[in-house]
Design a protein around this motif. Structure first.
Motif, PDB file in Angstrom:
ATOM      1  N   TRP A   1      19.115  -2.431   4.534  1.00 15.90           N
ATOM      2  CA  TRP A   1      19.658  -2.567   3.191  1.00 15.90           C
ATOM      3  C   TRP A   1      21.179  -2.465   3.187  1.00 15.90           C
ATOM      4  CZ3 TRP A   1      19.473  -4.574  -1.231  1.00 15.90           C
ATOM      5  CH2 TRP A   1      20.250  -4.091  -2.281  1.00 15.90           C
ATOM      6  N   GLN A   2      21.741  -1.555   4.004  1.00 15.00           N
ATOM      7  CA  GLN A   2      23.195  -1.456   4.085  1.00 15.00           C
ATOM      8  C   GLN A   2      23.810  -2.746   4.631  1.00 15.00           C
ATOM      9  OE1 GLN A   2      23.389   2.079   6.528  1.00 15.00           O
ATOM     10  NE2 GLN A   2      23.940   3.379   4.783  1.00 15.00           N
ATOM     11  N   THR A   3      23.110  -3.372   5.566  1.00 15.14           N
ATOM     12  CA  THR A   3      23.587  -4.650   6.102  1.00 15.14           C
ATOM     13  C   THR A   3      23.574  -5.726   5.027  1.00 15.14           C
ATOM     14  OG1 THR A   3      22.782  -4.077   8.312  1.00 15.14           O
ATOM     15  CG2 THR A   3      23.158  -6.419   7.843  1.00 15.14           C
TER      16      THR A   3
ATOM     17  N   LEU B   1      17.493 -10.223  -6.838  1.00 15.52           N
ATOM     18  CA  LEU B   1      16.537  -9.430  -6.068  1.00 15.52           C
ATOM     19  C   LEU B   1      15.481 -10.327  -5.414  1.00 15.52           C
ATOM     20  CD1 LEU B   1      16.039  -6.396  -8.477  1.00 15.52           C
ATOM     21  CD2 LEU B   1      17.318  -6.432  -6.336  1.00 15.52           C
ATOM     22  N   SER B   2      15.039 -11.347  -6.130  1.00 13.62           N
ATOM     23  CA  SER B   2      14.067 -12.288  -5.557  1.00 13.62           C
ATOM     24  C   SER B   2      14.667 -13.027  -4.366  1.00 13.62           C
ATOM     25  CB  SER B   2      13.615 -13.296  -6.624  1.00 13.62           C
ATOM     26  OG  SER B   2      13.015 -12.643  -7.721  1.00 13.62           O
ATOM     27  N   SER B   3      15.929 -13.436  -4.499  1.00 17.27           N
ATOM     28  CA  SER B   3      16.599 -14.148  -3.406  1.00 17.27           C
ATOM     29  C   SER B   3      16.758 -13.259  -2.186  1.00 17.27           C
ATOM     30  CB  SER B   3      17.965 -14.655  -3.874  1.00 17.27           C
ATOM     31  OG  SER B   3      17.837 -15.506  -4.990  1.00 17.27           O
ATOM     32  N   ILE B   4      17.109 -11.997  -2.409  1.00 16.31           N
ATOM     33  CA  ILE B   4      17.260 -11.059  -1.288  1.00 16.31           C
ATOM     34  C   ILE B   4      15.936 -10.900  -0.554  1.00 16.31           C
ATOM     35  CG2 ILE B   4      17.678  -8.640  -0.695  1.00 16.31           C
ATOM     36  CD1 ILE B   4      19.747  -8.568  -2.961  1.00 16.31           C
ATOM     37  N   TYR B   5      14.867 -10.760  -1.304  1.00 20.81           N
ATOM     38  CA  TYR B   5      13.567 -10.586  -0.656  1.00 20.81           C
ATOM     39  C   TYR B   5      13.162 -11.836   0.127  1.00 20.81           C
ATOM     40  CZ  TYR B   5       8.644  -9.778   0.130  1.00 20.81           C
ATOM     41  OH  TYR B   5       7.413  -9.632   0.740  1.00 20.81           O
ATOM     42  N   LEU B   6      13.326 -13.004  -0.496  1.00 24.41           N
ATOM     43  CA  LEU B   6      12.903 -14.240   0.168  1.00 24.41           C
ATOM     44  C   LEU B   6      13.730 -14.536   1.418  1.00 24.41           C
ATOM     45  CD1 LEU B   6      12.270 -16.596  -2.894  1.00 24.41           C
ATOM     46  CD2 LEU B   6      10.562 -15.627  -1.354  1.00 24.41           C
ATOM     47  N   SER B   7      15.012 -14.225   1.377  1.00 27.86           N
ATOM     48  CA  SER B   7      15.873 -14.576   2.508  1.00 27.86           C
ATOM     49  C   SER B   7      15.914 -13.509   3.593  1.00 27.86           C
ATOM     50  CB  SER B   7      17.293 -14.866   2.015  1.00 27.86           C
ATOM     51  OG  SER B   7      17.860 -13.716   1.428  1.00 27.86           O
ATOM     52  N   GLU B   8      15.687 -12.236   3.227  1.00 27.69           N
ATOM     53  CA  GLU B   8      15.881 -11.152   4.189  1.00 27.69           C
ATOM     54  C   GLU B   8      14.602 -10.410   4.573  1.00 27.69           C
ATOM     55  OE1 GLU B   8      18.858 -10.710   5.543  1.00 27.69           O
ATOM     56  OE2 GLU B   8      19.650 -12.315   4.287  1.00 27.69           O
ATOM     57  N   TYR B   9      13.620 -10.358   3.690  1.00 23.86           N
ATOM     58  CA  TYR B   9      12.445  -9.540   3.961  1.00 23.86           C
ATOM     59  C   TYR B   9      11.170 -10.362   4.161  1.00 23.86           C
ATOM     60  CZ  TYR B   9      15.154  -5.423   2.569  1.00 23.86           C
ATOM     61  OH  TYR B   9      16.101  -4.425   2.491  1.00 23.86           O
ATOM     62  N   ALA B  10      11.005 -11.433   3.406  1.00 25.71           N
ATOM     63  CA  ALA B  10       9.753 -12.203   3.449  1.00 25.71           C
ATOM     64  C   ALA B  10       9.615 -12.922   4.784  1.00 25.71           C
ATOM     65  CB  ALA B  10       9.719 -13.207   2.300  1.00 25.71           C
ATOM     66  N   ASP B  11       8.369 -13.014   5.268  1.00 23.67           N
ATOM     67  CA  ASP B  11       8.135 -13.784   6.483  1.00 23.67           C
ATOM     68  C   ASP B  11       8.089 -15.269   6.149  1.00 23.67           C
ATOM     69  OD1 ASP B  11       5.565 -14.295   5.399  1.00 23.67           O
ATOM     70  OD2 ASP B  11       4.735 -12.542   6.406  1.00 23.67           O
ATOM     71  N   SER B  12       8.053 -16.088   7.163  1.00 23.27           N
ATOM     72  CA  SER B  12       8.152 -17.540   6.967  1.00 23.27           C
ATOM     73  C   SER B  12       6.985 -18.099   6.166  1.00 23.27           C
ATOM     74  CB  SER B  12       8.229 -18.246   8.324  1.00 23.27           C
ATOM     75  OG  SER B  12       7.100 -17.915   9.125  1.00 23.27           O
TER      76      SER B  12
END
Length: 297
Positions: free
Chosen positions: A192-194, A88-99
């Motif tokens: 999220w589906q993507t 879950l942390s990886s998903i957030y850092l790679s897909e949701y978090a800004d630079s």
């Protein structure tokens, strides 16, 4: 020109020698441990050593089964705790978090990887063990031996493998082509589906490799687990039971009672077992990563 070529040749040969030496170190260790473990292997069948529950060096009984089960319990629980949180942390850092947030979080994750294991162990003793003893176990109506348990070891160990799994998984997910995301979004899929059906499916082999690498790190960890797991010789039946993992056995007993016949050989066999298991998991992870790089999977 000849001098330049001579320098290049010497440099390349020196680097080749250094690389070969580094690679051969593992085989030197493997051969050395097998040589030291051979006395007990020649007197006891390996099946009896691995599956016997009796550990009595004075009587010549060296059953590794409780130590192996303790290692598997602690490592398995650590992976069960670490994988969902890390993913879950990886998903957030790679897909949701800004630079900017990603740039701030990555050094902290790397810092976790650099903390000495003894510091994790001390933190486990002063925070995790009292929490289990005074709050968590009483709330469930379970008794523990002072809070020292597989659960304490699993929690501490899971935090230690967070950086490995998060770092590799984040990199693998970011390596998924942006075009695939855009195609999925263009046909009406949500973000999220993507992520679920495109990014995670494409990154699945890399995530698997990250988990294996984390597992191999957890399997051989010594000091932090030794300090919180209880070190009681028995086959555990619950996460609240104490355990005695193989790394703790080696750290606690090597150099002690070496006058007992085959005791030294038994400890070397424990080290050999750890080395072989870690080697197998690292090879599996490396094979998966190589296939990813070649685009096979």
């Amino acid at each position: 020109m000849n001098i330049r070529r001579l320098k290049d040749s010497i440099s390349s040969r020196l680097m080749l020698a250094a690389t070969a030496f580094a690679c051969l170190l593992f085989f030197f260790m493997l051969v050395g441990l097998y040589y030291r473990a051979s006395p007990i292997l020649s007197t006891e069948p390996i099946f009896d050593l691995l599956f016997s529950k009796e550990w009595s060096p004075n009587a010549g009984k060296f059953g590794f089964f409780p130590f192996i089960m303790g290692t598997l319990w602690v490592t398995g629980l650590a992976i069960v705790i670490a994988v969902p949180i890390s993913l879950l942390s990886s998903i957030y850092l790679s897909e949701y978090a800004d630079s900017s947030l990603r740039a701030a979080a990555n050094p902290l994750i790397d810092l976790l990887a650099g903390i000495p294991s003894v510091v994790y162990g001390l933190w486990g003793v002063i925070a995790v063990v009292p929490f289990i003893r005074n709050i968590f176990a009483p709330a469930l109506g379970v008794e523990t031996i002072g809070g020292y348990s597989i659960l304490a070891g699993g929690i501490v160990l899971s935090i230690m493998v967070f950086p490995i799994i998060i770092s590799i998984t984040s990199e693998v997910m970011r390596s998924v082509s942006q075009d695939l995301r855009e195609v999925s979004l263009s046909v009406g899929a949500t973000k999220w589906q993507t992520i679920k059906h495109v990014v995670l499916r494409k990154a699945k082999p890399g995530i698997f490799a990250a988990i294996i690498l984390g597992f191999s790190r957890a399997f051989g960890e010594t000091m932090a687990v030794l300090m919180v797991v209880g070190n009681v010789y028995r086959v555990p039946s619950s996460i609240f039971d104490p355990a005695y993992p193989l790394p703790a056995l080696i750290a606690n007993t090597f150099g002690e009672m070496m006058s007992i016949p085959l005791y030294d050989s038994a400890i070397m066999l424990a080290a050999l077992l750890l080395l072989i298991v870690v080697m197998i998991f690292n090879i599996l992870a490396r094979m998966v990563l190589i296939k990813i790089e070649k685009g096979v999977i």
